[in-house]
Design a protein around this motif. Sequence first.
Motif, mmCIF file in Angstrom:
data_model
loop_
_atom_site.group_PDB
_atom_site.id
_atom_site.type_symbol
_atom_site.label_atom_id
_atom_site.label_comp_id
_atom_site.label_asym_id
_atom_site.label_seq_id
_atom_site.Cartn_x
_atom_site.Cartn_y
_atom_site.Cartn_z
ATOM 1 N N PRO A 189 9.350 -1.852 7.109
ATOM 2 C CA PRO A 189 9.489 -2.185 5.772
ATOM 3 C C PRO A 189 8.128 -2.256 4.503
ATOM 4 O O PRO A 189 6.523 -2.405 5.532
ATOM 5 C CB PRO A 189 10.330 -3.116 5.803
ATOM 6 C CG PRO A 189 10.413 -3.573 7.455
ATOM 7 C CD PRO A 189 10.244 -2.762 7.991
ATOM 8 N N PRO A 190 8.601 -1.991 3.775
ATOM 9 C CA PRO A 190 7.334 -2.360 2.866
ATOM 10 C C PRO A 190 6.790 -3.306 2.734
ATOM 11 O O PRO A 190 7.755 -5.115 2.765
ATOM 12 C CB PRO A 190 7.954 -1.914 0.751
ATOM 13 C CG PRO A 190 8.745 -0.616 1.574
ATOM 14 C CD PRO A 190 9.607 -1.466 2.746
ATOM 15 N N GLY A 191 5.600 -3.725 2.868
ATOM 16 C CA GLY A 191 5.311 -5.324 2.691
ATOM 17 C C GLY A 191 4.925 -5.921 3.853
ATOM 18 O O GLY A 191 4.746 -7.263 3.664
ATOM 19 N N ARG A 192 5.628 -5.449 5.015
ATOM 20 C CA ARG A 192 6.102 -6.057 5.697
ATOM 21 C C ARG A 192 4.876 -6.830 6.692
ATOM 22 O O ARG A 192 3.432 -6.233 6.892
ATOM 23 C CB ARG A 192 6.004 -5.343 7.164
ATOM 24 C CG ARG A 192 6.155 -6.040 8.239
ATOM 25 C CD ARG A 192 7.428 -5.569 9.560
ATOM 26 N NE ARG A 192 6.635 -4.370 9.928
ATOM 27 C CZ ARG A 192 6.108 -3.529 10.860
ATOM 28 N NH1 ARG A 192 5.644 -4.931 11.104
ATOM 29 N NH2 ARG A 192 5.217 -2.891 11.024
ATOM 30 N N ARG A 193 4.120 -8.106 6.823
ATOM 31 C CA ARG A 193 3.117 -8.881 7.802
ATOM 32 C C ARG A 193 3.353 -8.985 9.548
ATOM 33 O O ARG A 193 2.414 -10.241 9.473
ATOM 34 C CB ARG A 193 2.908 -10.181 6.388
ATOM 35 C CG ARG A 193 2.059 -9.099 5.179
ATOM 36 C CD ARG A 193 0.909 -8.712 5.258
ATOM 37 N NE ARG A 193 0.650 -8.172 3.790
ATOM 38 C CZ ARG A 193 0.691 -6.906 3.259
ATOM 39 N NH1 ARG A 193 1.532 -6.157 3.903
ATOM 40 N NH2 ARG A 193 0.489 -6.676 2.331
ATOM 41 N N SER A 223 3.711 -8.424 13.327
ATOM 42 C CA SER A 223 4.002 -7.632 14.168
ATOM 43 C C SER A 223 5.353 -7.248 14.365
ATOM 44 O O SER A 223 6.555 -7.936 14.170
ATOM 45 C CB SER A 223 3.313 -8.189 15.278
ATOM 46 O OG SER A 223 4.365 -9.008 16.391
ATOM 47 N N ALA A 224 5.677 -6.191 15.058
ATOM 48 C CA ALA A 224 7.169 -5.564 15.318
ATOM 49 C C ALA A 224 7.639 -6.693 16.552
ATOM 50 O O ALA A 224 8.497 -5.943 16.578
ATOM 51 C CB ALA A 224 6.854 -3.994 15.957
ATOM 52 N N LYS A 225 6.657 -6.829 17.578
ATOM 53 C CA LYS A 225 7.187 -7.374 18.216
ATOM 54 C C LYS A 225 7.729 -8.805 18.265
ATOM 55 O O LYS A 225 8.711 -8.923 18.729
ATOM 56 C CB LYS A 225 5.655 -7.541 19.551
ATOM 57 C CG LYS A 225 6.019 -6.072 19.983
ATOM 58 C CD LYS A 225 4.165 -6.408 21.367
ATOM 59 C CE LYS A 225 3.895 -5.054 22.154
ATOM 60 N NZ LYS A 225 2.804 -4.671 22.575
ATOM 61 N N VAL A 226 7.430 -9.339 17.531
ATOM 62 C CA VAL A 226 7.477 -11.017 16.632
ATOM 63 C C VAL A 226 8.498 -10.381 15.857
ATOM 64 O O VAL A 226 9.804 -11.565 16.238
ATOM 65 C CB VAL A 226 6.630 -11.163 16.018
ATOM 66 C CG1 VAL A 226 7.178 -12.674 15.148
ATOM 67 C CG2 VAL A 226 5.004 -11.656 16.379
ATOM 68 N N ALA A 227 9.111 -9.321 14.783
ATOM 69 C CA ALA A 227 10.145 -9.342 14.470
ATOM 70 C C ALA A 227 11.453 -9.631 15.064
ATOM 71 O O ALA A 227 12.393 -9.851 15.183
ATOM 72 C CB ALA A 227 9.650 -8.437 13.333
ATOM 73 N N VAL A 228 11.158 -8.497 16.559
ATOM 74 C CA VAL A 228 12.375 -8.161 17.122
ATOM 75 C C VAL A 228 12.258 -9.138 17.914
ATOM 76 O O VAL A 228 14.085 -9.569 18.200
ATOM 77 C CB VAL A 228 11.730 -6.584 18.114
ATOM 78 C CG1 VAL A 228 13.038 -6.776 19.137
ATOM 79 C CG2 VAL A 228 11.344 -5.594 17.429
ATOM 80 N N ALA A 286 21.506 -3.204 13.979
ATOM 81 C CA ALA A 286 21.430 -4.324 14.022
ATOM 82 C C ALA A 286 21.359 -5.046 12.943
ATOM 83 O O ALA A 286 22.004 -6.567 13.263
ATOM 84 C CB ALA A 286 19.729 -4.701 14.949
ATOM 85 N N LEU A 287 20.817 -5.045 11.962
ATOM 86 C CA LEU A 287 21.262 -5.791 10.772
ATOM 87 C C LEU A 287 22.534 -5.776 10.401
ATOM 88 O O LEU A 287 23.126 -7.153 9.499
ATOM 89 C CB LEU A 287 20.213 -5.695 9.717
ATOM 90 C CG LEU A 287 18.933 -5.476 9.646
ATOM 91 C CD1 LEU A 287 17.878 -4.641 8.603
ATOM 92 C CD2 LEU A 287 19.205 -6.863 9.508
ATOM 93 N N THR A 291 10.979 -7.987 8.273
ATOM 94 C CA THR A 291 9.861 -7.523 9.577
ATOM 95 C C THR A 291 10.527 -6.689 9.527
ATOM 96 O O THR A 291 9.994 -6.246 10.849
ATOM 97 C CB THR A 291 9.637 -8.956 9.445
ATOM 98 O OG1 THR A 291 11.267 -9.636 10.186
ATOM 99 C CG2 THR A 291 9.355 -9.704 8.715
ATOM 100 N N LEU A 292 11.880 -6.155 10.032
ATOM 101 C CA LEU A 292 12.621 -5.592 11.240
ATOM 102 C C LEU A 292 11.822 -3.914 11.064
ATOM 103 O O LEU A 292 12.300 -3.521 10.374
ATOM 104 C CB LEU A 292 14.183 -5.820 11.149
ATOM 105 C CG LEU A 292 14.447 -5.302 12.689
ATOM 106 C CD1 LEU A 292 13.769 -6.272 14.431
ATOM 107 C CD2 LEU A 292 15.732 -5.675 13.332
ATOM 108 N N PRO A 293 11.195 -4.129 11.819
ATOM 109 C CA PRO A 293 10.635 -1.864 12.035
ATOM 110 C C PRO A 293 11.949 -1.143 12.602
ATOM 111 O O PRO A 293 12.745 -1.768 13.028
ATOM 112 C CB PRO A 293 9.641 -1.737 12.940
ATOM 113 C CG PRO A 293 10.034 -3.416 14.120
ATOM 114 C CD PRO A 293 10.519 -4.190 13.593
#
Length: 481
Positions: free
Chosen positions: A15-19, A21-26, A93-94, A199-201
């Motif tokens: 997502p735009p502006g994501r800060r 990591s993919a692993k933390v978000a998931v 998921a969302l 955050t979610l990729p």
Amino acid sequence: MRDQGFATGRGFAPPPGRRVSAKVAVGVVSVAANFMAIMDTTIVNVALPALGHDFSVDTSGLSSVNVGYLVAMAVFIPVSGWLTHRFGTRRTALAALLLFTAASGLCATADSLMALTGYRVLQGAGGGLLAPVGMTMMLRAFPVAERLGAQRYLMLPTAVAPALGPVLGGWLVDTASWHWVFLVNLPVGTLALLFGLWTLPDVPGAGAPRFDLAGFVLAGGGLAAVLYALTRAPDRGWGSGHTLVPLLGGAVLLTLMVPWELRARHPMIDLRIVEDQLFRTTQLGLLPMGAAFMGVLYLYPQFLQTGLGYDALHAGLSTFPEALGMLTVNQLMPLLHARVGPRRLMAAGGGGATLIIVFLAAGTGDSPSFTLYPAMYLLGCSVGLLFASGQNAAFVTIPPSRTADATTVLTMQRQLAAACGVALAGTLAAHGYRAGFLTMGAVSLCAALFSLRVSDRRVREGYRADNARTASAHRAPAADP
């Protein structure tokens, strides 16, 4: 290659502006979503007397509140894999998280049993998608070598939620009202949804084939009917038409599903996933342990209340040591897995759980109550050994492109195993708690024996193949002109 890109950082659109990591978000979204979905299978039980009082319905007439939730979960689990392929993991998921959270709010506003049952069906639909989609995201985000480390946190819902549900539900009903049993999901669900949006990729869907309507009806209808029958069997009796008709009908649908899905060009559930030897053998250990564990969690609080005179809140608190035991083992699992291997860990976990359950059966006599607390802690440790090592090993040889199919099959089997365990325990409780515990011990012993079939060699080969695949993905950009 998109599925591989999730783990390596290539092939997905953040997502735009994501800060984050993919692993933390998931990890955050999966833990929050699964925690709510699992806890809602137990938290409502302690609110049933208050619901009956407000709706002027006898407690026995409130079964639709739980049955509606479980049946809706059963219907939507089979479709989770197709939705993931069609719309991608992020949107699926969302959407499931939004549906579950919104339905929780609606449940709190219900002014009749019919309305509450309808809202619980919506909630179950969201819950049926959350577990398999969350597991799919986790498996795609973490390479095989990193999953045991991530599992320290991602196993939190499985360990804590079933035990926390009765405790939290009892406290909310006593200090506030039954409405808060559902309202408690709103802040967790809303924060998880907002965090996921930010955050979610995204792993875009690979383009799912045409919807397999026949497979959906056979799988969803069959699973829902069997779960409905198993849920009602302890109260209605196994010989009742309310049990036999849906049980036999559901069994027929599930039986017809197998040849249909094996012949279908684009099956709703890819049953060929069980041809993977490691996936198949680990399930033989995981499923009976899941049934035994849920059966014990059903019997133990009732024994404390009727046999030892505990109130509902203290009975729930006395169950909580098992969650602490599972969490303890999860912290040690990476070290244990590397030194011992999954086959012996699973067998030791099943054997240890069998001994503890037999001890609980003996404790239904004159054993001092204080010995039950360490027993539940050790039970959690034993079950955690089998669950953590088995669930990790199950997906080692599953390619990233098939994780959605594997998690769908696993979730369906897990729901059936849990329902069978509770139904069997509830039936046997009428003949005495000792008979119920001993039977659960026998089921746990089966898990230990089946675990001996798990191949450590295949696990090691799977690790090597995944490491080579990840290294190849990292080297790919340097080869581009």
